[in-house]
Enzyme design. Sequence first.
Site, PDB file in Angstrom:
ATOM      1  N   HIS A 228       0.534  -1.334  -0.177  1.00  0.00           N
ATOM      2  CA  HIS A 228       0.136   0.021  -0.098  1.00  0.00           C
ATOM      3  C   HIS A 228       0.612   1.516  -0.098  1.00  0.00           C
ATOM      4  O   HIS A 228       1.867   1.542  -1.251  1.00  0.00           O
ATOM      5  CB  HIS A 228      -0.897  -0.455   1.217  1.00  0.00           C
ATOM      6  CG  HIS A 228      -1.796   1.415   1.360  1.00  0.00           C
ATOM      7  ND1 HIS A 228      -2.287   2.000   0.353  1.00  0.00           N
ATOM      8  CD2 HIS A 228      -2.685   0.753   1.608  1.00  0.00           C
ATOM      9  CE1 HIS A 228      -3.294   2.639   0.450  1.00  0.00           C
ATOM     10  NE2 HIS A 228      -3.934   2.144   1.768  1.00  0.00           N
TER      11      HIS A 228
ATOM     12  N   HIS B  36      -1.825  -2.768  -9.524  1.00  0.00           N
ATOM     13  CA  HIS B  36      -2.829  -2.273  -8.994  1.00  0.00           C
ATOM     14  C   HIS B  36      -3.552  -3.189  -9.096  1.00  0.00           C
ATOM     15  O   HIS B  36      -3.953  -3.877 -10.342  1.00  0.00           O
ATOM     16  CB  HIS B  36      -3.267  -0.766  -9.456  1.00  0.00           C
ATOM     17  CG  HIS B  36      -4.099  -0.280  -8.649  1.00  0.00           C
ATOM     18  ND1 HIS B  36      -5.442  -0.751  -8.573  1.00  0.00           N
ATOM     19  CD2 HIS B  36      -3.734   0.593  -7.957  1.00  0.00           C
ATOM     20  CE1 HIS B  36      -5.665   1.168  -7.515  1.00  0.00           C
ATOM     21  NE2 HIS B  36      -4.737   1.351  -7.214  1.00  0.00           N
TER      22      HIS B  36
ATOM     23  N   ASP C 257       2.409   5.202  -6.865  1.00  0.00           N
ATOM     24  CA  ASP C 257       3.055   5.553  -5.825  1.00  0.00           C
ATOM     25  C   ASP C 257       5.124   5.440  -6.372  1.00  0.00           C
ATOM     26  O   ASP C 257       6.630   5.773  -5.936  1.00  0.00           O
ATOM     27  CB  ASP C 257       3.429   4.540  -4.542  1.00  0.00           C
ATOM     28  CG  ASP C 257       2.689   4.581  -4.083  1.00  0.00           C
ATOM     29  OD1 ASP C 257       1.988   5.738  -3.235  1.00  0.00           O
ATOM     30  OD2 ASP C 257       2.019   3.237  -3.378  1.00  0.00           O
TER      31      ASP C 257
HETATM   32  C1  COA Z   1      -0.997  -3.269  -5.462  1.00  0.00           C
HETATM   33  C2  COA Z   1      -0.968  -5.245  -5.815  1.00  0.00           C
HETATM   34  C3  COA Z   1      -0.751  -5.317  -4.441  1.00  0.00           C
HETATM   35  C4  COA Z   1      -1.894  -5.010  -6.007  1.00  0.00           C
HETATM   36  O1  COA Z   1      -2.091  -6.983  -6.238  1.00  0.00           O
HETATM   37  P1  COA Z   1      -3.008  -8.018  -6.796  1.00  0.00           P
HETATM   38  O2  COA Z   1      -4.113  -7.595  -7.378  1.00  0.00           O
HETATM   39  O3  COA Z   1      -3.342  -8.197  -5.186  1.00  0.00           O
HETATM   40  O4  COA Z   1      -2.827  -8.249  -7.750  1.00  0.00           O
HETATM   41  P2  COA Z   1      -1.464  -9.602  -7.302  1.00  0.00           P
HETATM   42  O5  COA Z   1      -0.474 -10.048  -6.214  1.00  0.00           O
HETATM   43  O6  COA Z   1      -2.249 -10.933  -7.628  1.00  0.00           O
HETATM   44  O7  COA Z   1      -1.152  -9.974  -9.046  1.00  0.00           O
HETATM   45  C5  COA Z   1      -1.316 -10.319 -10.424  1.00  0.00           C
HETATM   46  C6  COA Z   1       0.017 -10.647 -11.004  1.00  0.00           C
HETATM   47  O8  COA Z   1       0.727  -9.659 -11.609  1.00  0.00           O
HETATM   48  C7  COA Z   1       2.385  -9.708 -11.044  1.00  0.00           C
HETATM   49  N1  COA Z   1       2.060  -8.463 -10.111  1.00  0.00           N
HETATM   50  C8  COA Z   1       2.026  -7.671  -9.716  1.00  0.00           C
HETATM   51  N2  COA Z   1       2.047  -6.782  -9.080  1.00  0.00           N
HETATM   52  C9  COA Z   1       2.994  -6.835  -9.200  1.00  0.00           C
HETATM   53  C10 COA Z   1       4.421  -6.143  -9.552  1.00  0.00           C
HETATM   54  N3  COA Z   1       4.646  -4.977  -8.616  1.00  0.00           N
HETATM   55  N4  COA Z   1       6.435  -6.820 -10.008  1.00  0.00           N
HETATM   56  C11 COA Z   1       5.759  -8.023 -10.279  1.00  0.00           C
HETATM   57  N5  COA Z   1       5.011  -8.855 -10.409  1.00  0.00           N
HETATM   58  C12 COA Z   1       3.324  -8.464  -9.814  1.00  0.00           C
HETATM   59  C13 COA Z   1       1.551 -10.965  -9.784  1.00  0.00           C
HETATM   60  O9  COA Z   1       3.350 -11.388  -9.274  1.00  0.00           O
HETATM   61  C14 COA Z   1       0.297 -11.801 -10.524  1.00  0.00           C
HETATM   62  O10 COA Z   1       1.159 -13.010 -11.558  1.00  0.00           O
HETATM   63  P3  COA Z   1       0.854 -14.456 -11.616  1.00  0.00           P
HETATM   64  O11 COA Z   1      -0.703 -13.771 -11.695  1.00  0.00           O
HETATM   65  O12 COA Z   1       1.231 -14.801 -12.512  1.00  0.00           O
HETATM   66  O13 COA Z   1       0.982 -14.910 -10.034  1.00  0.00           O
HETATM   67  C15 COA Z   1      -0.067  -5.465  -6.236  1.00  0.00           C
HETATM   68  O14 COA Z   1       0.539  -5.285  -7.804  1.00  0.00           O
HETATM   69  C16 COA Z   1       1.753  -5.441  -6.044  1.00  0.00           C
HETATM   70  O15 COA Z   1       2.650  -5.760  -4.752  1.00  0.00           O
HETATM   71  N6  COA Z   1       2.851  -3.772  -5.915  1.00  0.00           N
HETATM   72  C17 COA Z   1       3.999  -3.554  -5.873  1.00  0.00           C
HETATM   73  C18 COA Z   1       3.364  -2.690  -4.395  1.00  0.00           C
HETATM   74  C19 COA Z   1       2.861  -1.520  -5.173  1.00  0.00           C
HETATM   75  O16 COA Z   1       3.369  -0.613  -5.727  1.00  0.00           O
HETATM   76  N7  COA Z   1       1.953  -1.085  -4.419  1.00  0.00           N
HETATM   77  C20 COA Z   1       1.346   0.236  -3.989  1.00  0.00           C
HETATM   78  C21 COA Z   1      -0.211   0.216  -4.366  1.00  0.00           C
HETATM   79  S1  COA Z   1      -1.248   1.733  -5.163  1.00  0.00           S
END
Ligand code: COA
Length: 376
Positions: free
Chosen positions: A223, A262, A313
């Site tokens: 987050h 996201h 971010d």
């Molecule tokens: C924001 C976030 C938690 C959303 O995640 P989510 O909706 O739960 O999506 P998932 O974690 O299930 O990811 C879906 C797929 O995309 C990939 N993915 C998503 N964000 C990624 C990232 N930042 N880096 C690498 N891979 C990523 C996942 O590995 C997953 O791949 P897979 O299906 O092959 O396993 C995620 O994108 C993330 O961890 N981002 C980095 C942290 C961040 O920047 N947070 C600020 C958000 S505003």
Amino acid sequence: MAEGSQLIRGLEGVVAAETKLCDLDGANGRLAYGGYNIDDLARQATFEEVCYLLWHGELPKAAQLDRITTELIAAREIPPALLDAFRLMPKDTDPMRVLQAATAMLGMRDPDATDNAHAANLRKAVRLTSQMATAICAHHRVRSGQAPIPPAPDLSHAANFLYMLSGDRPSAVTVKAFDACLTLYAEHELNASTTTTRVITSTQADMHSAVAGGVGALKGTLHGGAGEAVMRTLMEIDEVGNVDRFADRALAEKRRLMGFGHRVYRAGDPRAAILRGMAEEACRQSGQFKWYEMAVKLHDRIGKAKGLIPNVDFYSAPLFYSLGIPVDLFTPVIAAGRIAGWTANIIEQHDDNRLIRPRAEYVGPPARAWVARGRR
Ligand SMILES: CC(C)(COP(=O)(O)OP(=O)(O)OC[C@H]1O[C@@H](n2cnc3c(N)ncnc32)[C@H](O)[C@@H]1OP(=O)(O)O)[C@@H](O)C(=O)NCCC(=O)NCCS
């Protein structure tokens, strides 16, 4: 689990509240507060106007803006006991932990502390917005061995924040960029921290308790903590020429790249597009253009390789850095913006409350016979 219900991991796609605050269209990459497009708000509104919009549902007329500005300025002082507490805290405690404690402590001194009525909540929203800003800056001064800088009543909320941090009166360009950041972070529907504040509010707990919970949720790297992690990644890369090597390794290791991806936006995060332009300008002005160049190159490489979009971010990291914000204050700064949305959501939740209480699917062992202590 209740009959007929279905497990939805991470509550993805679940609609848990009605709101008039924020319209988030993930498929088309659009965001609006109270019907006003985020692009217009970031470019033209002040943070004070955005606070009013979120708390009252309308942009303020001139007299209303004067009044809210006066109220926010009047609320900037923090209790001396909070400064004493900062002096007693370990110098190396992370600022989000301090902010969470400070929020709880502000509740101890608030005249409306446990009053959940609409009018009391509006008064607390004003106080918390101003006092959180002062608390973040005062704590930073104390931990750095410097005297806290009293708020300057002639400065806007954004300008005063930067002034309380460094003691220097910021330029108009810097103030505009920082003010727009606060607006861009002010509200974002049921993100994890706002959901946390609503869950706490739904038990009839008070605003300070809910906000303290929100601060805790914001801290995590999935987050609000992502911004700080982005800057640490850019520092690890260090030079534009190292981006390709870093990206190859990160992709091979299937590393989670901070500032990318996201839960809701599929076509791009509109806030990232605005912040990108602001980061370019600020990095150029600060004479450290390399942070922007590295971010753009990384964005390009990761976008092409994995189709991941940069989120809010990503470009805020080089932007905050160029504005002189210490890296471990990135997340508190996000909190200083998001407080407007947290408090607006808390007010909305209190005004039309139902306890938020989902169910879990039990996957543990089946019913078992009790085993006495000596026989285990
Ligand atoms: C924001 C976030 C938690 C959303 O995640 P989510 O909706 O739960 O999506 P998932 O974690 O299930 O990811 C879906 C797929 O995309 C990939 N993915 C998503 N964000 C990624 C990232 N930042 N880096 C690498 N891979 C990523 C996942 O590995 C997953 O791949 P897979 O299906 O092959 O396993 C995620 O994108 C993330 O961890 N981002 C980095 C942290 C961040 O920047 N947070 C600020 C958000 S505003």
